[in-house]
Scaffold this motif. Structure first.
Motif, PDB file in Angstrom:
ATOM      1  N   GLU A   1       0.821  -1.211   0.000  1.00  0.00           N
ATOM      2  CA  GLU A   1       0.000   0.000   0.000  1.00  0.00           C
ATOM      3  C   GLU A   1       0.855   1.261   0.000  1.00  0.00           C
ATOM      4  O   GLU A   1       0.473   2.277  -0.583  1.00  0.00           O
ATOM      5  CB  GLU A   1      -0.938  -0.010   1.207  1.00  0.00           C
ATOM      6  CG  GLU A   1      -2.023  -1.081   1.110  1.00  0.00           C
ATOM      7  CD  GLU A   1      -2.662  -1.140  -0.268  1.00  0.00           C
ATOM      8  OE1 GLU A   1      -3.301  -0.128  -0.672  1.00  0.00           O
ATOM      9  OE2 GLU A   1      -2.517  -2.163  -0.966  1.00  0.00           O
TER      10      GLU A   1
ATOM     11  N   GLY B   1       1.870   1.817  -3.516  1.00  0.00           N
ATOM     12  CA  GLY B   1       0.753   2.411  -4.231  1.00  0.00           C
ATOM     13  C   GLY B   1       0.594   3.888  -3.934  1.00  0.00           C
ATOM     14  O   GLY B   1       0.335   4.698  -4.835  1.00  0.00           O
TER      15      GLY B   1
ATOM     16  N   ASP C   1       0.950   6.790  -6.710  1.00  0.00           N
ATOM     17  CA  ASP C   1      -0.182   7.704  -6.916  1.00  0.00           C
ATOM     18  C   ASP C   1       0.268   9.155  -6.771  1.00  0.00           C
ATOM     19  O   ASP C   1      -0.137  10.033  -7.547  1.00  0.00           O
ATOM     20  CB  ASP C   1      -1.296   7.412  -5.898  1.00  0.00           C
ATOM     21  CG  ASP C   1      -2.207   6.278  -6.340  1.00  0.00           C
ATOM     22  OD1 ASP C   1      -2.228   5.963  -7.547  1.00  0.00           O
ATOM     23  OD2 ASP C   1      -2.902   5.702  -5.472  1.00  0.00           O
TER      24      ASP C   1
ATOM     25  N   THR D   1      -5.266  -5.023  -4.449  1.00  0.00           N
ATOM     26  CA  THR D   1      -5.460  -3.616  -4.104  1.00  0.00           C
ATOM     27  C   THR D   1      -4.788  -2.742  -5.163  1.00  0.00           C
ATOM     28  O   THR D   1      -4.132  -3.237  -6.082  1.00  0.00           O
ATOM     29  CB  THR D   1      -4.850  -3.306  -2.735  1.00  0.00           C
ATOM     30  OG1 THR D   1      -3.424  -3.520  -2.809  1.00  0.00           O
ATOM     31  CG2 THR D   1      -5.438  -4.198  -1.649  1.00  0.00           C
ATOM     32  N   ARG D   2      -4.943  -1.436  -4.989  1.00  0.00           N
ATOM     33  CA  ARG D   2      -4.288  -0.507  -5.910  1.00  0.00           C
ATOM     34  C   ARG D   2      -2.774  -0.692  -5.873  1.00  0.00           C
ATOM     35  O   ARG D   2      -2.111  -0.724  -6.905  1.00  0.00           O
ATOM     36  CB  ARG D   2      -4.655   0.932  -5.533  1.00  0.00           C
ATOM     37  CG  ARG D   2      -3.988   2.006  -6.382  1.00  0.00           C
ATOM     38  CD  ARG D   2      -4.464   1.990  -7.802  1.00  0.00           C
ATOM     39  NE  ARG D   2      -3.965   3.122  -8.571  1.00  0.00           N
ATOM     40  CZ  ARG D   2      -4.070   3.226  -9.887  1.00  0.00           C
ATOM     41  NH1 ARG D   2      -4.661   2.264 -10.593  1.00  0.00           N
ATOM     42  NH2 ARG D   2      -3.601   4.286 -10.518  1.00  0.00           N
TER      43      ARG D   2
ATOM     44  N   TRP E   1      -1.828  -3.819  -7.728  1.00  0.00           N
ATOM     45  CA  TRP E   1      -1.882  -3.599  -9.180  1.00  0.00           C
ATOM     46  C   TRP E   1      -0.597  -2.947  -9.664  1.00  0.00           C
ATOM     47  O   TRP E   1      -0.032  -3.340 -10.686  1.00  0.00           O
ATOM     48  CB  TRP E   1      -3.092  -2.722  -9.517  1.00  0.00           C
ATOM     49  CG  TRP E   1      -3.266  -2.454 -10.981  1.00  0.00           C
ATOM     50  CD1 TRP E   1      -3.925  -3.225 -11.892  1.00  0.00           C
ATOM     51  CD2 TRP E   1      -2.750  -1.321 -11.713  1.00  0.00           C
ATOM     52  NE1 TRP E   1      -3.865  -2.650 -13.148  1.00  0.00           N
ATOM     53  CE2 TRP E   1      -3.150  -1.487 -13.073  1.00  0.00           C
ATOM     54  CE3 TRP E   1      -2.012  -0.198 -11.364  1.00  0.00           C
ATOM     55  CZ2 TRP E   1      -2.824  -0.555 -14.057  1.00  0.00           C
ATOM     56  CZ3 TRP E   1      -1.689   0.712 -12.357  1.00  0.00           C
ATOM     57  CH2 TRP E   1      -2.092   0.540 -13.676  1.00  0.00           C
ATOM     58  N   TYR E   2      -0.102  -1.952  -8.910  1.00  0.00           N
ATOM     59  CA  TYR E   2       1.149  -1.292  -9.280  1.00  0.00           C
ATOM     60  C   TYR E   2       2.315  -2.276  -9.287  1.00  0.00           C
ATOM     61  O   TYR E   2       3.147  -2.281 -10.202  1.00  0.00           O
ATOM     62  CB  TYR E   2       1.454  -0.157  -8.311  1.00  0.00           C
ATOM     63  CG  TYR E   2       0.830   1.171  -8.644  1.00  0.00           C
ATOM     64  CD1 TYR E   2       0.983   1.749  -9.900  1.00  0.00           C
ATOM     65  CD2 TYR E   2       0.105   1.885  -7.681  1.00  0.00           C
ATOM     66  CE1 TYR E   2       0.428   2.986 -10.203  1.00  0.00           C
ATOM     67  CE2 TYR E   2      -0.454   3.125  -7.968  1.00  0.00           C
ATOM     68  CZ  TYR E   2      -0.291   3.667  -9.231  1.00  0.00           C
ATOM     69  OH  TYR E   2      -0.844   4.898  -9.521  1.00  0.00           O
TER      70      TYR E   2
END
Length: 455
Positions: free
Chosen positions: A33, A36, A40, A340-341, A344-345
């Motif tokens: 996370e 991510g 972002d 999760t985001r 995905w990354y």
């Protein structure tokens, strides 16, 4: 910084990459996370910095590509001679590469939608290839970039006709993949257009036939446009223009002879008048003898075919190098069910591979030499990938992640070896790279992202 290995022991992240273990297995949820969040934030920093220099770049690139295509088309009017033929084929091939790779592919990803330009946007743009823009946005932008390297979901893994991962079940048809690999290389735009149909879903009865018919009509329309443009209209233009030039030369020669006033000239003049009265058969015969229309038509047609092959082979090479070298990871559907985001990354980062090169190489590759950065941020203007690459490498080093990159010949060689080996039964996963320990700047055109903090 710590991470969890497969046996549950906590260890330093940089040392956690062992064998072929997928980073998704040993990074902690908190680390995933945090990755991510950092990415972002990097995306938002670049987005906030977009402005006039970016808009100027894409408009200048489109203008340059069109001038290059015009040079190629103009040269091919004289294609009955070797030098203009070679110049025309090369110029047109490069123009097609730029249109597909640096312009079309990236515009259709929405990289320039922030400009609010009525033409340079993902909904309005159509490109010089056999795939329809609508089909490409679905099969590539959505399916491939959402489910990158997930076995059974990402149809770009082997394009439904190749076995490029040992986890793919073997079928005797794969024995022929070294041969149709060459065919795909030459006819890449047509292979991609057919691939957009999702033949697997059609065979399984999972795709509505009405949708299939609509897509076939779209492909047929694009095919008609491509064939008429490159193999009928432009060759005909070359033939007509050269015929007109030759007519002018014949007329000028006749005028000179008339002015000379010699007996021979008077006889020729009388013969020409008779020929003109008979419908100009003598002039027509001379034009046919000179092959005034046929030769420019044929030579322009062959040059257009060569230009398309140049574009297809280059596109194939760049795309295959970015997805199928040994360093890239593939994933099962179970591994990504609750993704999760940040996950995905991580999947995008480890499922793609870069190609080392300078500024010119990256432009003619559509900046897909930065395939890792493109998969992290497919909607970011391609010119910014060289700026953010040092930050991505820094993140990989801090979290003990691999950063897949290598010279063009090495990446392409690995891909071709994989295609040859996996045509046969069996095969095993090749060793994956360890944590990135290379330089932050790998190319002469790279620079730090504007406004982004270094870490």
């Amino acid at each position: 910084m710590t991470s969890v290995t497969s046996n549950g022991n906590r260890t330093n992240g940089a040392a956690a990459v062992k064998g072929d273990e997928n980073p998704l297995h040993w990074l902690t949820p908190e680390q995933i996370e945090e990755i991510g969040r950092e990415l972002d934030e990097l995306h938002e920093q670049v987005k906030a910095d977009l402005g006039e220099r970016d808009a100027t770049y894409i408009r200048s690139m489109i203008a340059f590509q069109r001038r290059l295509a015009l040079i190629g088309r103009g040269s091919l009017i004289l294609s009955r001679w070797r030098v203009p033929w070679a110049l025309g084929a090369a110029s047109l091939g490069l123009a097609k590469i730029l249109e597909n790779m640096e312009i079309g592919h990236n515009v259709l990803h929405g990289q320039w939608d922030w400009m609010n330009d009525p033409v340079i946007n993902s909904r309005a743009w159509d490109w010089d290839t056999a795939s329809t823009a609508e089909a490409w946005r679905h099969s590539h932008n959505y399916i491939h970039h959402t489910y990158t390297n997930i076995l059974g979901k990402d149809r770009d893994l082997g394009y439904e006709i190749m076995r490029i991962d040992p986890e793919q079940p073997w079928n005797p048809v794969y024995l022929f993949q070294p041969f149709y690999n060459v065919l795909l290389m030459i006819l890449f735009e047509w292979g991609v257009a057919v691939h957009d149909l999702d033949l697997t879903a059609i065979r399984a009865g999972e795709k509505d036939l009405k949708a299939v018919r609509e897509e076939l009509r779209g492909i047929a329309g694009k095919a008609r446009t491509q064939i008429v443009k490159d193999y009928v209209a432009w060759p005909a233009i070359s033939g007509v223009v050269m015929t007109a030039v030759e007519l002018g030369l014949i007329g000028a020669k006749a005028a000179r002879e008339r002015r000379s006033g010699s007996p021979v000239t008077r006889v020729r003049g009388m013969l020409r008048k008779r020929a003109a009265a008979a419908g100009g058969r003598a002039v027509l015969s001379e034009l046919i003898a000179r092959r005034s229309f046929r030769e420019p038509f044929r030579r322009t047609l062959t040059a257009d075919a060569v230009a398309n092959i140049i574009r297809n082979v280059w596109s194939y090479a760049i795309i295959f190098c970015g997805h199928f070298p040994d360093q890239t990871y593939t994933f099962t559907q179970e591994e990504t069910d609750e993704e999760t985001r940040g996950g995905w990354y991580v999947r995008q980062l480890t499922g793609a591979a870069n190609i080392d090169g300078g500024p010119l190489f990256h432009v003619i590759s559509g900046n897909l030499g930065y395939q890792v950065e493109h998969h992290l941020f497919p909607d970011m203007p391609s010119t910014r990938y060289g700026e953010i690459a040092p930050k991505v490498r820094d993140l990989c080093e801090r979290y003990g992640l691999p950063y897949n990159s290598g010279p063009f010949h090495k990446q392409l060689g690995m891909v071709q070896r994989t295609i040859l080996r996996l045509a046969l039964p069996g095969g095993k996963v090749r060793p994956k790279p360890g944590p990135y320990r290379g330089p932050r700047l790998r190319g002469s055109g790279e620079r730090e992202p504007v406004g982004a903090a270094t870490g």
